[in-house]
Design an enzyme around this catalytic site. Sequence first.
Site, PDB file in Angstrom:
ATOM      1  N   LYS A 194       0.840  -1.199   0.000  1.00  0.00           N
ATOM      2  CA  LYS A 194       0.000   0.000   0.000  1.00  0.00           C
ATOM      3  C   LYS A 194       0.875   1.249   0.000  1.00  0.00           C
ATOM      4  CE  LYS A 194      -1.817   2.388   3.371  1.00  0.00           C
ATOM      5  NZ  LYS A 194      -1.573   3.759   2.862  1.00  0.00           N
ATOM      6  N   GLY A 247       7.468   4.027   8.545  1.00  0.00           N
ATOM      7  CA  GLY A 247       6.647   5.193   8.880  1.00  0.00           C
ATOM      8  C   GLY A 247       6.954   5.635  10.297  1.00  0.00           C
ATOM      9  N   SER A 248       5.973   6.253  10.918  1.00  0.00           N
ATOM     10  CA  SER A 248       6.208   6.825  12.248  1.00  0.00           C
ATOM     11  C   SER A 248       6.242   5.732  13.320  1.00  0.00           C
ATOM     12  CB  SER A 248       5.092   7.824  12.568  1.00  0.00           C
ATOM     13  OG  SER A 248       3.845   7.167  12.512  1.00  0.00           O
ATOM     14  N   THR A 249       6.944   6.019  14.399  1.00  0.00           N
ATOM     15  CA  THR A 249       7.009   5.087  15.530  1.00  0.00           C
ATOM     16  C   THR A 249       5.608   4.865  16.109  1.00  0.00           C
ATOM     17  OG1 THR A 249       9.308   5.587  16.005  1.00  0.00           O
ATOM     18  CG2 THR A 249       7.984   4.813  17.865  1.00  0.00           C
ATOM     19  N   GLU A 250       4.824   5.938  16.130  1.00  0.00           N
ATOM     20  CA  GLU A 250       3.456   5.848  16.653  1.00  0.00           C
ATOM     21  C   GLU A 250       2.639   4.803  15.872  1.00  0.00           C
ATOM     22  OE1 GLU A 250       1.835   9.665  16.029  1.00  0.00           O
ATOM     23  OE2 GLU A 250      -0.126   9.134  16.834  1.00  0.00           O
ATOM     24  N   GLY A 252       3.905   2.507  13.915  1.00  0.00           N
ATOM     25  CA  GLY A 252       4.599   1.224  14.057  1.00  0.00           C
ATOM     26  C   GLY A 252       4.043   0.423  15.237  1.00  0.00           C
ATOM     27  N   CYS A 303      13.814   9.865   7.919  1.00  0.00           N
ATOM     28  CA  CYS A 303      13.819   9.319   9.277  1.00  0.00           C
ATOM     29  C   CYS A 303      15.207   9.428   9.901  1.00  0.00           C
ATOM     30  CB  CYS A 303      13.313   7.883   9.269  1.00  0.00           C
ATOM     31  SG  CYS A 303      13.953   6.954   7.893  1.00  0.00           S
TER      32      CYS A 303
END
Length: 498
Positions: A194, A247-250, A252, A303
């Site tokens: 995606k 992507g973001s840690t959040e 993740g 990142c």
Amino acid sequence: MDAIALDPRLRHAGAFLAKSHRMLIDGKFVAAASGKTFAVTNPATGTLIASVPEGDKADVDLAVAAARRAFDGGSWAKVSPSERGRLLWKLADLVEQNLEELAELESIDNGKPYAVARVADLPLAVDMFRYMAGWATKITGSTLALSLPGEYLSYTLREPVGVVGQIIPWNFPLLMAAWKLAPALAAGCTVVLKAAEQTPMSALRLAELVQEAGFPPGVVNILTGFGETAGAAISGHPDVDKVAFTGSTEVGKLIVQAAAGNLKKVSLELGGKSPAIILPDADLDAAIAGAASAIFFNHGQCCCAGSRLYAHKAVYDKVVAGVADIAAKIKVGPGLDPATEMGPLVSDEQFARVTSFIADGRESGARVAAGGGRVGNLGYFVQPTVLENTTPDMKVVREEIFGPVVCAQPFGDDDLDAIARQANDTIYGLAASVWTRNGGIAHKLARRIRSGTVWLNCHNVFDASLPFGGYKQSGWGREMGEEVLHNYTEVKAVTQAL
Ligand code: ADP
């Protein structure tokens, strides 16, 4: 919906953008099952450039079923490793043949300068497909010597993990697709990928090239849609064997939770707050230019951006003045303008996020040595910004901003453990750079810094052969290099009593 407004500077990508866009599922180009589409905009102007299918759970179900059939039914397993390599090499050739068009798509969709996409994103993507084409024939197990009484023959097989869901971000749209697709396909997995909702265009063009290369139906499925719907459907899907996320840690952490249902394997390449450390003996011109490029490359939307700048007090003022001077001279403008060195941020959301971080930094006492504001009043342009007088507890120093904002701090210590402690004072561990003429010190610091990458007298150096990924909350597993193949293979131990 607004009318599509294409930039007159587009020379190669206009025809593709004007098409009616479809996702690739089971070897066919299809609309979303719901019939829904969503708007894709140019971040330099906020105007519409295309409408693409809004894939969601129903489309993910179809794509996973197709990938399952291609994997379990053996249509991909019957393709020999050398043929998998040939297909990947063919895809690399096709990407290369369409370099200008793809670079324009990246520029108008993401905002980055065309020249950057042309010389960085695209060649790295081509290389990644070629590098992994070579690995397809070199994935091997080993024979093992047992200590048990009796005689045994034991060996390991490295087998593809199965159906892989891949969710990618918007900062290097095509390159991230290459980082994900190439090793999974080399290893013999089938894929449902995606694209990020902010930047779906190059992935849809890549889907056409995947078809042209001749991959069997269902082996590569490429979807467009939102994270909370299509992305969540992939990470939670019971028939997906593994999810690979950048992507973001959040997000993740959400992926990990969603993956728990069937305990699918997970690899994560997440956020960072990477230090650039300048020692007093560094080649200062190179270090200053390097520290500026560490944060301002790709508008800080990396990142591994060098977002924390530590300079020894003996050179701190010169370093801050030098980086601020470079920041002030960077030409900010639309990515398709040949004079542009830095484009807009990718979206209104990122614009709001980055400008609110800058405001927070000011309020908590940081001094703005360069930038600090927006550029113009159209699109999502932010000035390259240098904050100094920052302290370790400030939000701007602790949290990932993902924009062109660097926080500078001096250090007085010559003790390497103390310098490393400062560098390691973060929940992240993705990358770091050290600038010094002393090779011994450079390598000693490289050992003390807890991050997946340490660059010495350079920053943001990438190669398909170099593993990339994070310690701590920067992720699980590695992208690229031989290392990434572990993300996409299972190890089977076979033992025969002789
Ligand atoms: P950013 O914050 O930089 O936009 P995200 O981590 O939100 O990065 O997004 C990276 C990718 O993750 C995108 O493809 C996005 O659609 C997807 N994503 C976002 N939220 C979720 C979610 N809850 N589940 C799965 N994927 C998601």
